[in-house]
Scaffold this motif. Structure first.
Motif, PDB file in Angstrom:
ATOM      1  N   THR A   1       0.847  -1.194   0.000  1.00 47.30           N
ATOM      2  CA  THR A   1       0.000   0.000   0.000  1.00 47.30           C
ATOM      3  C   THR A   1       0.884   1.246   0.000  1.00 47.30           C
ATOM      4  O   THR A   1       1.378   1.654   1.057  1.00 47.30           O
ATOM      5  N   PRO A   2       1.109   1.843  -1.178  1.00 50.33           N
ATOM      6  CA  PRO A   2       2.044   2.972  -1.257  1.00 50.33           C
ATOM      7  C   PRO A   2       1.744   4.116  -0.285  1.00 50.33           C
ATOM      8  O   PRO A   2       2.671   4.699   0.276  1.00 50.33           O
ATOM      9  N   GLU A   3       0.472   4.417  -0.042  1.00 50.29           N
ATOM     10  CA  GLU A   3       0.171   5.528   0.876  1.00 50.29           C
ATOM     11  C   GLU A   3       0.561   5.197   2.313  1.00 50.29           C
ATOM     12  O   GLU A   3       0.946   6.081   3.074  1.00 50.29           O
ATOM     13  N   LEU A   4       0.491   3.918   2.692  1.00 51.11           N
ATOM     14  CA  LEU A   4       0.950   3.531   4.024  1.00 51.11           C
ATOM     15  C   LEU A   4       2.468   3.650   4.134  1.00 51.11           C
ATOM     16  O   LEU A   4       2.992   4.133   5.138  1.00 51.11           O
ATOM     17  N   ALA A   5       3.162   3.197   3.099  1.00 55.90           N
ATOM     18  CA  ALA A   5       4.619   3.306   3.096  1.00 55.90           C
ATOM     19  C   ALA A   5       5.037   4.768   3.187  1.00 55.90           C
ATOM     20  O   ALA A   5       5.961   5.116   3.929  1.00 55.90           O
ATOM     21  N   GLU A   6       4.338   5.617   2.470  1.00 59.49           N
ATOM     22  CA  GLU A   6       4.645   7.053   2.516  1.00 59.49           C
ATOM     23  C   GLU A   6       4.373   7.615   3.913  1.00 59.49           C
ATOM     24  O   GLU A   6       5.142   8.435   4.422  1.00 59.49           O
ATOM     25  N   GLY A   7       3.293   7.155   4.556  1.00 66.11           N
ATOM     26  CA  GLY A   7       2.991   7.582   5.928  1.00 66.11           C
ATOM     27  C   GLY A   7       4.100   7.209   6.892  1.00 66.11           C
ATOM     28  O   GLY A   7       4.485   8.003   7.753  1.00 66.11           O
TER      29      GLY A   7
ATOM     30  N   ARG B   1       7.267   6.736   6.048  1.00 70.29           N
ATOM     31  CA  ARG B   1       8.429   7.569   5.718  1.00 70.29           C
ATOM     32  C   ARG B   1       8.282   8.968   6.314  1.00 70.29           C
ATOM     33  O   ARG B   1       9.235   9.523   6.848  1.00 70.29           O
ATOM     34  N   ARG B   2       7.078   9.521   6.231  1.00 70.73           N
ATOM     35  CA  ARG B   2       6.847  10.861   6.795  1.00 70.73           C
ATOM     36  C   ARG B   2       7.107  10.882   8.298  1.00 70.73           C
ATOM     37  O   ARG B   2       7.539  11.889   8.845  1.00 70.73           O
ATOM     38  N   GLN B   3       6.810   9.779   8.976  1.00 67.54           N
ATOM     39  CA  GLN B   3       7.008   9.705  10.425  1.00 67.54           C
ATOM     40  C   GLN B   3       8.386   9.158  10.797  1.00 67.54           C
ATOM     41  O   GLN B   3       8.660   8.899  11.967  1.00 67.54           O
ATOM     42  N   ASN B   4       9.241   8.981   9.805  1.00 66.36           N
ATOM     43  CA  ASN B   4      10.583   8.419   9.995  1.00 66.36           C
ATOM     44  C   ASN B   4      10.519   7.068  10.703  1.00 66.36           C
ATOM     45  O   ASN B   4      11.308   6.769  11.590  1.00 66.36           O
ATOM     46  N   MET B   5       9.548   6.264  10.306  1.00 65.40           N
ATOM     47  CA  MET B   5       9.428   4.899  10.813  1.00 65.40           C
ATOM     48  C   MET B   5       9.810   3.960   9.681  1.00 65.40           C
ATOM     49  O   MET B   5       9.707   4.308   8.518  1.00 65.40           O
ATOM     50  N   GLY B   6      10.249   2.785  10.025  1.00 67.30           N
ATOM     51  CA  GLY B   6      10.576   1.798   9.004  1.00 67.30           C
ATOM     52  C   GLY B   6      11.767   0.976   9.425  1.00 67.30           C
ATOM     53  O   GLY B   6      12.377   1.200  10.480  1.00 67.30           O
ATOM     54  N   PRO B   7      12.125   0.004   8.598  1.00 64.41           N
ATOM     55  CA  PRO B   7      13.187  -0.932   8.960  1.00 64.41           C
ATOM     56  C   PRO B   7      14.551  -0.280   9.148  1.00 64.41           C
ATOM     57  O   PRO B   7      15.390  -0.792   9.888  1.00 64.41           O
ATOM     58  N   HIS B   8      14.764   0.864   8.520  1.00 59.79           N
ATOM     59  CA  HIS B   8      16.059   1.536   8.641  1.00 59.79           C
ATOM     60  C   HIS B   8      16.345   1.988  10.074  1.00 59.79           C
ATOM     61  O   HIS B   8      17.490   2.081  10.486  1.00 59.79           O
ATOM     62  N   ARG B   9      15.287   2.229  10.852  1.00 59.07           N
ATOM     63  CA  ARG B   9      15.484   2.726  12.215  1.00 59.07           C
ATOM     64  C   ARG B   9      16.231   1.715  13.085  1.00 59.07           C
ATOM     65  O   ARG B   9      17.071   2.084  13.902  1.00 59.07           O
TER      66      ARG B   9
END
Length: 194
Positions: free
Chosen positions: A105-111, A113-121
Motif C-alpha cells: 500500500t504505497p500511501e501507508l509506506a509514505e505515511g 516515511r513521513r514519520q521516519n518509521m521503518g526498517p532503517h530505524r
C-alpha cells in the motif's frame, strides 16, 4: 483499560486475522466494544490506526536500541547483542504481516516515511551503538559496524520470515542456539586484535 487502548488491541487482533484490506473500522470497533464513531475520535482513518498499532503494540525494539547507547562499555558486548537479537526475532515475527500490508500500500509506506518509521530505524540504532563501542575500543577500529548490524538484524529477519512462511511454531531452545551462534559469529568479526 481506556477506549483507545481497547481499539488498538482490537486492531491488532482483526489485522492479524483478516489482513489490512479486509479489516474494517466497523469490525475493529465491534471487537473493541465501542462505536465506529469512537474509533474515529482517536484515529482519523484506518491508515493512522495501523501506524499507531506498529508504533505502540509491537515489542519495544527501537527503544531497546536507544537504551543500549547508555550502556555502551558496560557488560559484555555479546550480552548486549544477544539482547538485541532476542527482541528482534519476535519483533520481526509480529511486524511481518503488518509490513507486508505497508509494502503493498504505497500511501501507508509514505505515511511511515513521513514519520521516519521503518526498517532503517533498527539498523541506524544498532549502528549508533556499535560505533560508540568502537570509539570505546571494544570493537576493532576498521570493522564495518554497518555490515555487522545488517548481518545481525538481517539474520533475525530471515529467521522470522522463514518461520512465518513455513508456519513453524516457535522453538525457544532452537532460537537460543541460533542467537548464541549468530552473536558469536558477528562478534568474532568485530573483536579488536588481542
Amino acid at each position: 483499560m481506556g477506549i483507545r487502548e481497547r481499539i488498538l488491541d482490537a486492531a491488532v487482533a482483526v489485522l492479524r486475522e483478516r489482513g489490512y484490506a479486509a479489516a474494517t473500522t466497523k469490525e475493529i470497533a465491534r471487537v473493541a466494544g465501542c462505536s465506529e464513531g469512537s474509533l474515529y475520535t482517536y484515529f482519523v482513518n484506518k491508515e493512522q490506526l495501523l501506524l499507531a498499532v506498529m508504533a505502540e503494540r509491537l515489542p519495544p525494539f527501537i527503544p531497546l536500541l536507544h537504551g543500549l547507547l547508555e550502556r555502551a562499555g558496560e557488560d559484555a558486548l555479546e550480552e548486549h547483542l544477544e539482547e538485541v537479537a532476542r527482541l528482534a526475532l519476535p519483533f520481526y515475527v509480529q511486524v511481518m504481516p503488518l509490513a507486508a500490508t505497508v509494502l503493498a500500500t504505497p500511501e501507508l509506506a509514505e505515511g511511515l516515511r513521513r514519520q521516519n518509521m521503518g526498517p532503517h530505524r533498527a539498523n541506524e540504532g544498532l549502528v549508533s551503538y556499535l560505533r560508540l563501542e568502537q570509539r570505546l575500543g571494544r570493537l576493532r577500529a576498521g570493522a564495518s559496524v554497518e555490515a555487522a548490524a545488517a548481518l545481525l538484524l538481517g539474520a533475525c529477519l530471515q529467521r522470522a520470515f522463514n518461520r512465518q512462511f513455513s508456519g513453524q511454531i516457535r522453538d525457544a531452545s532452537a532460537d537460543d542456539r541460533f542467537i548464541t551462534d549468530l552473536v558469536a559469529t558477528v562478534v568474532q568479526g568485530l573483536q579488536p586484535p588481542g
